[in-house]
Design an enzyme around this catalytic site. Structure first.
Site, PDB file in Angstrom:
ATOM      1  N   HIS A 161      42.876  30.223  39.082  1.00  0.00           N
ATOM      2  CA  HIS A 161      42.363  29.095  38.292  1.00  0.00           C
ATOM      3  C   HIS A 161      42.413  27.777  39.066  1.00  0.00           C
ATOM      4  O   HIS A 161      41.973  26.748  38.538  1.00  0.00           O
ATOM      5  CB  HIS A 161      43.155  28.938  36.991  1.00  0.00           C
ATOM      6  N   ASP A 196      41.563  40.100  36.522  1.00  0.00           N
ATOM      7  CA  ASP A 196      42.437  39.428  35.571  1.00  0.00           C
ATOM      8  C   ASP A 196      41.650  39.176  34.283  1.00  0.00           C
ATOM      9  O   ASP A 196      40.429  38.970  34.318  1.00  0.00           O
ATOM     10  CB  ASP A 196      42.903  38.098  36.181  1.00  0.00           C
ATOM     11  N   HIS A 198      41.390  36.703  32.482  1.00  0.00           N
ATOM     12  CA  HIS A 198      40.795  35.366  32.441  1.00  0.00           C
ATOM     13  C   HIS A 198      39.912  35.157  33.665  1.00  0.00           C
ATOM     14  O   HIS A 198      40.281  35.521  34.783  1.00  0.00           O
ATOM     15  CB  HIS A 198      41.888  34.289  32.394  1.00  0.00           C
ATOM     16  N   ASP A 285      47.024  41.159  32.650  1.00  0.00           N
ATOM     17  CA  ASP A 285      47.051  40.545  31.327  1.00  0.00           C
ATOM     18  C   ASP A 285      45.960  41.083  30.405  1.00  0.00           C
ATOM     19  O   ASP A 285      45.851  40.642  29.254  1.00  0.00           O
ATOM     20  CB  ASP A 285      47.002  39.017  31.410  1.00  0.00           C
TER      21      ASP A 285
END
Length: 345
Positions: A161, A196, A198, A285
């Site tokens: 990120h 991931d 996200h 996740d």
């Protein structure tokens, strides 16, 4: 497989973040590494410490002023607020609209300019840990250059990120991007695949106008899930990078079959890209029961993800990103690595 780990990650340990306007326990904790390390040891992987690669490969990706901010933010925060009027960690009070935003000189203004949201607090050891995490990724890339077919970097804090000049979502330096840039010294094109839950918004942004890195992200639908403002299927790259960015968002709550279908499409894209080296942003996740509560991928699903990525047939640096159901992290990593290694020759 060689696995790279640094004890310096422990120096980054903010106990809280801000989520939906509420002070909440930080999910990205040092204990994550304990379970991942246990899995590496149980799997018989050789664990090595990273070398110090210096600042040059960091600055090949990140803005120097941003890196200096990370280095000094904690001390400047406490110098500016010695009277307890601010919290223990440098955390954003107001965030810049980057469509038109000046860089202020004050620490209070800069934390909003460089830190996106409340999930990237800076404490006393954040910069040290972030450098060590980047060095883990660089060590994995160096191992590929030295003839290893694969390597795993136990990176903490994670990185996908992080933009060139902005932190967010537990991430400060973009480990996958730093590794990919280093690999370009010996490869004309590198592919990154991020699974991931996200979207890897920082990684996408760094390479969005470039054709030497092909980026693929499989993630939960950003209409509903962080980072919200990137990760849509129509984002395909710009300029020289057009056609070298592929987003494969999947519906919230999806199980193994849906996630694996997207992985298969992503691997196909990687093979067709002409890349000769591969970086994988590894996230657990999407696991059922993870505090992010976005997906329902099983441990066996991660084993199958590993198998399908292993079949890409490229020298591969595996870079650890998210996964916050701490007690099950080791099981998922072990399953993933077993699946991955089973397809290598």
């Amino acid at each position: 497989m060689r696995a790279v780990h640094s004890e310096a990650h422990k120096s980054h340990a903010p106990s809280s973040i801000i989520v939906r306007g509420k002070i909440s326990p930080n999910l990205e904790v040092p204990g994550r590494v304990t379970h991942l390390l246990d899995a590496l040891k149980a799997g018989g992987h050789e664990i090595v410490a990273p070398r110090d690669f210096g600042m040059e490969p960091i600055l090949a990706i990140h803005d120097p002023a941003y890196v200096e901010f990370l280095r000094t933010a904690y001390d400047r925060w406490h110098e500016a607020f010695p009277d307890g009027k601010a919290g223990p960690y440098a955390s954003a009070h107001a965030s810049a609209n980057r469509h038109r935003a000046a860089l202020p000189s004050s620490i209070q203004g800069q934390v909003g300019y460089y830190l996106s949201g409340g999930s990237a607090p800076v404490d006393a050891g954040t910069f040290e840990a972030s450098l060590a995490s980047a060095n883990c990724a660089l060590e994995a890339a160096a191992l590929l250059d030295e003839g290893h077919y694969e390597a795993y970097a136990l990176c903490r804090p994670p990185g996908h990120h992080a933009y060139a000049d902005m932190a967010g979502g537990f991430c400060y330096l973009n480990n996958a991007a730093i590794a990919a840039q280093a690999l370009l010294a010996k490869h004309e094109r590198v592919a990154i695949l991020d699974f991931d839950v996200h979207h890897g918004n920082g990684t996408q942004d760094i390479f969005y106008e470039r054709d030497d890195v092909h980026f693929v992200s499989i993630h939960a639908d950003p209409h509903q899930v962080f980072p919200f403002y990137a990760g849509y299927a129509d984002e395909k790259g710009e300029g020289a990078g057009e056609g070298f960015n592929l987003n494969l968002p999947v519906a919230v709550g999806s199980t193994d079959d849906v996630y694996l279908e997207a992985i298969e499409a992503g691997v196909k894209s990687v093979k067709e890209s002409g890349a000769t080296a591969f970086v994988v942003s590894v996230g657990f996740d999407a696991f059922k029961g993870d505090p992010s509560a976005e997906m329902n991928v099983s441990t066996q699903g991660f084993a199958e993800i590993g198998r399908r990525l292993g079949r890409a047939g490229l020298p591969t640096a595996l870079i650890q990103e998210g996964g916050y159901l701490v007690a099950d992290l080791g099981l998922n990593l072990e399953a993933f690595l077993d699946g991955f290694v089973s397809q290598r020759s």
